[in-house]
Scaffold this motif. Structure first.
Motif, PDB file in Angstrom:
ATOM      1  N   SER A 120       0.830  -1.199   0.000  1.00 27.73           N
ATOM      2  CA  SER A 120       0.000   0.000   0.000  1.00 27.73           C
ATOM      3  C   SER A 120       0.860   1.242   0.000  1.00 27.73           C
ATOM      4  O   SER A 120       0.606   2.201  -0.728  1.00 27.73           O
ATOM      5  CB  SER A 120      -0.916   0.008   1.228  1.00 27.73           C
ATOM      6  N   ASP A 121       1.882   1.214   0.834  1.00 24.72           N
ATOM      7  CA  ASP A 121       2.756   2.369   0.917  1.00 24.72           C
ATOM      8  C   ASP A 121       3.392   2.656  -0.433  1.00 24.72           C
ATOM      9  O   ASP A 121       3.400   3.796  -0.908  1.00 24.72           O
ATOM     10  CB  ASP A 121       3.831   2.077   1.963  1.00 24.72           C
ATOM     11  N   ASP A 122       3.912   1.621  -1.056  1.00 25.17           N
ATOM     12  CA  ASP A 122       4.555   1.803  -2.354  1.00 25.17           C
ATOM     13  C   ASP A 122       3.562   2.350  -3.377  1.00 25.17           C
ATOM     14  O   ASP A 122       3.877   3.234  -4.165  1.00 25.17           O
ATOM     15  CB  ASP A 122       5.098   0.462  -2.877  1.00 25.17           C
ATOM     16  N   TRP A 123       2.339   1.819  -3.346  1.00 24.87           N
ATOM     17  CA  TRP A 123       1.384   2.195  -4.375  1.00 24.87           C
ATOM     18  C   TRP A 123       0.960   3.648  -4.214  1.00 24.87           C
ATOM     19  O   TRP A 123       0.938   4.418  -5.177  1.00 24.87           O
ATOM     20  CB  TRP A 123       0.165   1.264  -4.319  1.00 24.87           C
ATOM     21  N   PHE A 124       0.643   4.043  -3.002  1.00 21.51           N
ATOM     22  CA  PHE A 124       0.233   5.424  -2.802  1.00 21.51           C
ATOM     23  C   PHE A 124       1.378   6.388  -3.070  1.00 21.51           C
ATOM     24  O   PHE A 124       1.182   7.479  -3.584  1.00 21.51           O
ATOM     25  CB  PHE A 124      -0.372   5.623  -1.417  1.00 21.51           C
ATOM     26  N   ASN A 125       2.603   5.968  -2.745  1.00 23.32           N
ATOM     27  CA  ASN A 125       3.750   6.810  -3.093  1.00 23.32           C
ATOM     28  C   ASN A 125       3.873   6.991  -4.588  1.00 23.32           C
ATOM     29  O   ASN A 125       4.177   8.080  -5.076  1.00 23.32           O
ATOM     30  CB  ASN A 125       5.047   6.207  -2.552  1.00 23.32           C
TER      31      ASN A 125
END
Lengths: 445, 445, 445, 445
Positions: D422-427
């Motif tokens: 999730s973190d990677d995607w939102f970044n």
């Protein structure tokens, strides 16, 4: 309905009426093009008004410096500068240091004057031009101050370019000198006149009943309405006389009834509808848009949208949506864009009708000519009222039977172009919307 | 750049240049409004052309009946009717029964003539008006036949109403009689002239090299370009003379260089770009749109979009998308709508720029005035060519260095309104797009 | 941060951890598929609850007939039917004719019972299944009544099929008999649990100040936040202890500080932010959506959206828009569609985040897994409050510092499929959205 | 149709079938959540494969340095590093300096190996993990190389972060050491298996006619089809036997005919349709999307879209559009976004159906579960063929009667997360789509 506007006596083969019209349209286009490009020479402007974002203290010093520069810089062969109007609130501002100015520059005291909203409303021609310092909001505020004629506006931004503010305040002396001495290109930004109409009791009404009924036939497919005679009162009275009123349909003429009836066929629906008079109550000029929404209600009822080209008054559509935006081309980069409306060059004489969260997939953003008068009506039988705001300011409630009428204003807002209207507009798209951002390299023909 | 188009000698306070412009704009709006509403009386039209969907055999009988009715119905106090032009292909059609007609109506033989595409191209004024039978496609076909002047068109549909065909053929005798005897409202539908320009070797070019280089500085943020002198040839020759060419930037003037340099700051990028001449090669009038896409290529390169208002030539944007639609308002309900473009009333003098699957979220449908000349360019250095089609017809390849120019045509397509332009248009939205469909009941003001 | 959830002892080449995960994911997909298709046999349901559109008198008679049919039709080898619960309001309704029923059917008196909202809340398992008569609104009302476990619902429409109501009441006896005797396919519609959290004074707070400050560093590009120690009080006191609180950032660990600092580089911004505790105050189950908007305010402030997958709590985006919809897949055909959200099959375990009139072009409708907990926060420093509504019901104000948390509910709403979940859903698209409407002829493989 | 998958013997009141299903669904959600968060410890990977953008010479040196670092850095208590596979093309690259390496590091010669596409296809498990250097395209290329099992991929970008490449190559030693020693979080990116089916002559066909007809009844409103018996041959033969074939409708069962007939009412339409067999011809795994469009044709015919959940095969819609995208969640930020599709978190088990320039306003982007098998068919009677491309590679023509089937692949592509999925995607949304860009200041709860 038989006027024959352009009966040609000339032999047909040479200039048919159609060709004649086409030529006229060509001339209109050419004139429009020239107006858009016109460079006007100012006839030695003598007075400038300075407007800043209300309440921003950091701008007081900038205003002071700018005012001094205007007053002190010799113009037109005379030793002194031009008259400056600043916000009367500055009279008492510590930062503005009025007393020090009066002490240091006694010769200029006459050149410093103070504007009030009342002065703008009553004597707009006092100001030869206006300088705004701030963002797009300051230009909107200027539009709000001048509800009739607006002096030309030179809009400066303070760092980040906006859609309406092409000039960088860091180079204000250069830009202002250029404008005053070499003339300017003017962008006549269309404004809309919005008039709120309130329902009033009909002319034949006793107090007890303020709405009368008329026989109406509407086409269920097209929504077209023909309005017939007043209904007989139930008490056995005779038909009332036909009177003037706000009725959104064609008053049926005897000779045409038969045709209408046939065309509608099974789609015709007979109804009795309330008829009443409305009177204009309030009027606003908007630079960006007017927005009708549910306001403080928890629910948004359906609205009826009508349009008139001066000859015909037509039901356009029933608005089932969270709200409706009617935007000027200038406003196409503001709220209308959030609603999915197209980017629209400020020279296009159009009204943008952009629904907010429409409840049907077919109600898409729609442009109509600004020669059409729009009316947005809260039906008499609506379950709820609606609210309308003008350039994001002051909400007004529209009750059942009320409507707001939108027409192109006779009072556009003239802004000074930095280069040209098109150049400025496309630059603002680049800067504000990140147009062209992905591009890395570019080739040229 | 110092022309002073409208220097005012009159005292400023009475009519400022701005006010003067605003008044002019008001007049333009009023004339435009009148043109839109104009009802013209035909001066006894003597000849009609009938066009049907090409290849639809079922229409031959309808054409025959319509032609007979035109020829036989007495007009203008004379015993016989008017001249009819039908498709020359019908001469040999069994269903058209030409021989039987000639046998039965020897008196009318002179009144039946046959049109060919060549006749339409060379003698468009032979036809006083046109009747089309079919859908929107038949009107587009008519536009295709008449690449210069177009006679007025009365478009009939055969059951299902289209955006361009308000008249129901079931009532054609009523509608045609009305039009010929009582006059009509004419909708001058703007067409665009699309000119394909091909790259040719520059004037100073030897055969070996058809492209020369010039020094260019462009602003990496705004994409603005200034074009300087020709590059020195590597062989040690002197600078070549500056020559006329297709260069999409402002030719830099000595006095302005300093300002430009400063404004650009760090965003300035110096390049050597190929400069060359292009020549017009093909020309098309479109009623709906032109579409640039990858055609038969597997890949769509970037396009460059330029606009000129006659004075300035400006880079508008780099198009990173699957394609680009430039639509007339008439075309706003066709392909442009699929691409997300707005519904646009045919009276609005605008060009709709609608990207197909844009690769950035900021490239939204955009409207520019139809007084702007657009150029869509395939960069000289593009990895691929592009293809352009006109009203969905014939694809033309645009090679590296080619471009297509789009301008408002001097030859609009006049269609006869059923009621009025606005009325017809909003009706077509209701019927074709299911506007208003969800509504069940409606209230009236 | 070193947990090693699935350390493999098996030799790597045979089943790598990745392969192992992939296989697990495959199993999950297969189980999910089976759940979606499961056909369950009811174990002789003994009681049914009838719910109709509140306030619609015309439904009273239908309810009476349906209740009689249920009670009188022999089931499961017994001479009589099943118990029926109807709305207690019908006890006093003239149209329901309770007394006549009691007189005519003394043997059935025991089988007729009355439900109240309280009974639904406290004893949901009393009802073996529910029959709804009405539109989608009646199903939403049912969801509202049952805030924990919901009995299976058979939703009937009364003429026009809705997204949630596939069964035609005209054939209710057939459909109900089929369901009770042959079993049903059940569509477990995900609901969201929405919990409103209110800001309360922090643990160390005196009355005078209910908010404390902590040192925080945030990355200006990514919005990522690390939270450090409490700020020293200005009065010269020592640092306060670190306490539990609602802080939306990663609590920085000593060993990681250095890395964070480096990664952020110049984008790091040090701030002091208010930290405080929030407590859960209200809880709602929604079947369609929750909507946060400006409510009765004239202005919508920015919202902060956070998401947690149970391990990490992450700032997702700042919402600059007129509002925010968080919809279930079931709600994808309701309000979310107006906001531009995608049609989403009810089997997809996702949350739809659909902005209302977003103020940036990049904030597009977004789907996140329903295993993520979302929090929509009104910043402590916001200029205005926000309002939130649940399935279009009851507005609740979110004040500065409050937030609403959205998670997948443990209590889905089971609806009975007419054919299968997919079949029903695509049929509803056809009927309600006019899918496939343009098509005339169709070919088959 | 009477299977009773989950007949409950347990007493109903305790665990109803519905409750049982709900609990199962809860477990599925919990397992899915855990898979998404799983952190796996690698069991001492011994071999790495390096993939770079094909044809980018500047990457050869980086590849060399990286390979050396892998080979020379001691791991797992041994004095040397791990085996490295590089592109076999580097064997002859001057920049790679193979000979110098062999001369300088004779002890490492065994550790340097060369991969070929054939090796990837036949022995994917040779590589314990993969490092990619480049942009998203390099990850897509990796997916293309591995059409069955894919080793875990650590995707590095070279300056500008992409949607698939969270790791910055500038810190590759840190990231790689962390991954090999401390374990990783793995993002199992769903791929779709796309199988092209070609039409072949039916089993009973003589050479002269490769298509037979069957009696079919379809509901004109819902598009639902029931397929009856084979048509009698006109030559007077008896009915042919019913045989296996690709028929997209429910084979009608005798007992159900009556019900179907009644339900359809007047909407039923009897037809004879061609029936034929199709055979699988080609198969591709896609990471982003497959796109069906007109390819090299000038015209795009209608497509038929069918879906099967394993039990039912259903006509979903007729596609009247310029093309159709079926995207994975990973592909939601690629071409699907240009077509108006929603941003979709890679953990959501869904297929995105995004039309390209749909010809109706109601065909909106649609998500279906990835447990559904989709079939996109070119109707046997279509006027034109269609073309399909896979992850933007190689176009394949679909002729009349052909179709492509899309299912979730058993072979996902595992990518290593930088922080969490999730973190990677939102970044990546923040960086690549300029999410949050407008924001200046932000407040925290």
């Amino acid at each position: 309905d038989n006027p024959q506007d352009s009966k040609m006596s000339a032999p047909y083969k040479q200039t048919s009426p159609t060709t004649h019209l086409a030529e006229k349209a060509d001339v209109v286009r050419e004139v429009a093009r020239k107006i858009g490009r016109a460079r006007v020479k100012w006839d030695n402007p003598q007075s400038v008004m300075i407007i800043t974002k209300p309440g921003d203290l950091s701008l007081v010093r900038k205003t002071r410096q700018l005012a001094l520069w205007f007053m002190r810089t010799p113009r037109y062969g005379k030793p002194s500068g031009i008259t400056v109007y600043v916000d009367e609130k500055l009279q008492k501002s510590k930062r503005f240091k009025l007393e020090r100015f009066q002490a240091e520059s006694p010769d200029l005291i006459d050149k410093l004057k103070f504007w009030t909203p009342e002065l703008c409303a009553t004597h707009p021609k006092l100001f030869d031009f206006i300088v705004t310092l701030g963002g797009d909001g300051t230009v909107l505020f200027t539009s709000w101050l001048f509800q009739s004629v607006v002096p030309p506006v030179i809009p400066f931004h303070l760092g980040s370019l906006g859609f309406l503010t092409p000039f960088d305040f860091d180079h204000h002396q250069y830009h202002l000198t250029q404008a005053m001495e070499n003339g300017v290109r003017i962008n006549l930004r269309v404004r809309f006149t919005c008039t709120v109409y309130r329902r009033v009791p009909g002319p034949n009404c006793t107090k007890a009943k303020d709405v009368q009924l008329r026989n109406v036939k509407r086409n269920t497919k097209t929504g077209k309405v023909i309005v017939g005679d007043w209904c007989e009162r139930k008490m056995g009275h005779k038909k009332t006389q036909k009177v003037f009123g706000e009725v959104d349909g064609d008053d049926v003429k005897e000779e045409n009834i038969q045709q209408w009836m046939e065309e509608d066929g099974e789609d015709g629906q007979k109804m009795r509808v309330p008829c009443f008079t409305t009177v204009p109550a309030e009027k606003y000029q908007v630079l960006n848009d007017l927005v009708v929404d549910r306001g403080q209600n928890s629910f948004m009822g359906e609205l009826e949208l009508f349009g008139s080209d001066g000859a015909y008054d037509q039901h356009l559509t029933t608005v089932a949506a969270d709200g409706l935006i009617v935007a000027t081309p200038t406003g196409s980069t503001a709220y209308s864009l959030s609603g999915g409306g197209p980017l629209t060059h400020p020279d296009i004489p159009a009204m943008l009708i952009t629904p907010i969260c429409p409840h049907t997939l077919s109600f898409r953003p729609t442009l109509v000519p600004d020669t059409i008068d729009l009316r947005i009506c809260v039906p008499y039988t609506s379950r709820s009222t609606a609210w309308v705001s003008f350039d994001g300011r002051g909400r007004v409630e529209l009750k059942q039977g009320d409507h707001v009428k939108v027409t192109a204003s006779r009072y556009p807002l003239p802004t000074i172009c930095k280069k040209s209207q098109s150049d400025d507009w496309f630059n603002s798209l680049s800067r504000c919307l990140h147009w062209n951002e992905r591009q890395r390299q570019k080739s040229f023909v």
